[in-house]
Design an enzyme around this catalytic site. Structure first.
Site, PDB file in Angstrom:
ATOM      1  N   ASP A  11       0.863  -1.184   0.000  1.00  0.00           N
ATOM      2  CA  ASP A  11       0.000   0.000   0.000  1.00  0.00           C
ATOM      3  C   ASP A  11       0.895   1.228   0.000  1.00  0.00           C
ATOM      4  O   ASP A  11       1.743   1.390   0.877  1.00  0.00           O
ATOM      5  CB  ASP A  11      -0.894   0.028   1.249  1.00  0.00           C
ATOM      6  CG  ASP A  11      -2.046  -0.966   1.141  1.00  0.00           C
ATOM      7  OD1 ASP A  11      -2.251  -1.521   0.035  1.00  0.00           O
ATOM      8  OD2 ASP A  11      -2.735  -1.192   2.144  1.00  0.00           O
ATOM      9  N   ASP A 130     -13.944  -7.119  -4.456  1.00  0.00           N
ATOM     10  CA  ASP A 130     -14.111  -7.177  -3.000  1.00  0.00           C
ATOM     11  C   ASP A 130     -15.460  -7.810  -2.711  1.00  0.00           C
ATOM     12  O   ASP A 130     -16.493  -7.283  -3.147  1.00  0.00           O
ATOM     13  CB  ASP A 130     -14.064  -5.767  -2.399  1.00  0.00           C
ATOM     14  CG  ASP A 130     -12.656  -5.180  -2.424  1.00  0.00           C
ATOM     15  OD1 ASP A 130     -11.700  -5.943  -2.202  1.00  0.00           O
ATOM     16  OD2 ASP A 130     -12.518  -3.974  -2.672  1.00  0.00           O
TER      17      ASP A 130
END
Lengths: 261, 202
Positions: A11, A130
């Site tokens: 990230d 997701d």
């Protein structure tokens, strides 16, 4: 024989890795280029940079990070986060990414998958899904999963069934799918294996497991029971719980074909 | 000077970066005159043989390349840059390719599993070649492809890979070298192979 892949995900916010850790070898754990090089040396099969920044200024920094990484690290690199248009895709691919990963933008505009695949080839377009389990009224009811978007923030439920969306994404030209379980993400209790199985058996493109890895057994289960072609993991590598090399050797000991460096 | 052909392939820069990383002096070009003057030629690629052939024809390289290769100029083809060396391709309808090696570009049969093959697969050496010098036999390289070169001349094949069927992953004969995998994305051993090739041609 084609090997199963281990893919660390970083990230990145404003050019720095968040959730970083202190590594040996004087690695700056916040430097995405240094971490990418370290993971490459340890045997990572690919790398994913996930851009969690929002502003366009910070997006420009991400382009520089991709350029610097691509000049030094010679394994496939995927960039995700904030990619909304074919122009966004082009910018990252031109900077040196091999693939771009799209999620919310693909749900909002499914034809973006098709436009990207037509322009750059399916192999460049990864659709990330997701998914969250739908509560069951009876334990014997079949498992179902709903697609969520905007999971970088609060997350929004859609009307989409995850397996149906996975099939549609592939029909539109997705070359690979990242299947991220919202239920499992961050728990370190293991990947959602029925979700992986349901999607891996429904599509003909590689499925990359994401969300929930806490042990090497979890990774093993994802690529065996879960039928995933690759396992993506973040914290277990970033926090130094295991190295990529340990994960690879563990899989090899269990007769899973892996690339050892 | 090594000429890298720019015909619009998406991964041109990846090939350029990797070749530069291992010390090559490159010129990126789409002009036949530059290829004439080059010490060696690289044709990188991702995509379809038909698009690639169309681009080479538009740039008037489809005739220059076979002539230069037959004249002995060292050549490295990567992925679709390997496939267009064949006589013909079945991708999106049968069409002619450069015809430098005997054989046909065919799609993987559906029984092999997922198509395209995406990921790292082992390359098994099947003939002595300086390209694999120093690389352990069976090392994995990164592949992304649905088609492969079904060559009629087994003596060209220096490395094979198993993906449900055995297919040529590395060709090397005389001045012609070609990889179905992407050495520019195959980590340490990919760079090693590129270094070996540069040494063999300069």
């Amino acid at each position: 024989m084609l090997t199963r892949r281990i893919i660390p995900c970083l990230d990145v916010k404003a050019g720095r890795v968040v959730k970083g850790v202190t590594f040996a070898d004087h690695i700056d754990a916040g430097d995405p280029v240094a971490l990418a090089a370290l993971y490459d040396r340890e045997g990572a099969d690919e790398l994913v940079f996930y851009d969690i920044t929002a502003s366009s200024d910070e997006r420009a920094i991400m382009v520089e990070v991709v350029e610097q990484t691509a000049a030094q690290v010679f394994i496939p690199l995927t960039v995700g986060g904030g990619i909304r248009t074919v122009a966004d895709m082009y910018r990252m691919l031109r900077a040196g990414a091999d693939k771009v990963s799209i999620n919310t933008a693909a749900v909002l505009h499914p034809l973006l998958i098709n436009e990207g695949a037509q322009r750059f080839g399916s192999q460049c377009v990864v659709v990330s899904i997701d998914a969250r389990r739908v509560p069951r009224s009876h334990p014997t009811d079949p498992l179902r999963w709903t697609v969520f978007t905007h999971t970088g923030g609060a997350g929004r439920a859609t009307e989409l069934d995850a397996v149906a969306w996975a099939k549609q994404a592939v029909e539109l030209g997705a070359g690979e799918l990242v299947i991220n379980s919202i239920d499992a993400d961050g728990t370190r209790d293991g990947y959602d294996l029925p979700l992986l199985q349901a999607i891996a058996s429904a599509v003909g493109v590689p499925v990359i497991a994401s969300g929930g890895a806490g042990t090497l057994d979890h990774i093993l289960a994802a690529v065996t029971v879960g039928q995933a072609d690759a396992a993506l993991a973040a914290s277990i590598f970033h926090f130094g719980t295991y190295t990529i090399a340990q994960a690879k050797h563990f899989l090899a000991e269990h007769d899973v074909p892996v690339r050892l460096v | 000077m090594i000429a890298v052909i720019d015909y619009g392939a998406g991964n041109l820069r990846s090939a350029v970066r990797a070749l530069q990383h291992v010390g090559a002096h490159l010129q990126v070009t789409d002009r036949a005159a530059d290829l004439e003057a080059a010490d060696a030629i690289v044709l990188p690629g991702v995509g379809a043989t038909r698009d690639t052939m169309n681009a080479l024809q538009r740039l008037e390289l489809a005739s220059a390349l076979p002539r230069l290769i037959h004249a002995g100029v060292p050549f490295l083809g990567i992925c679709v840059g390997m496939q267009v060396l064949a006589e013909q391709s079945e991708e999106w309808g049968l069409h002619p390719c450069l015809g430098i090696i005997p054989g046909t570009v065919r799609r993987f049969p559906s029984h092999v599993g997922k198509i395209p093959q995406i990921g790292w697969n082992q390359v098994m050496s099947c003939a002595a070649t300086p390209l694999l010098a120093g690389i352990p036999d069976g090392s994995a390289f990164y592949f992304v492809h649905s088609f492969y070169v079904d060559t009629l001349d087994p003596l060209l094949v220096a490395g094979r890979t198993d993906y449900g069927i055995q297919f040529p992953a590395l060709l090397h004969s005389g001045n012609v070298a070609a990889t179905q995998f992407h050495p520019e994305k195959s980590g340490r051993w990919g760079l090693h192979l590129l270094r070996n090739w540069i040494r063999s041609v300069t």
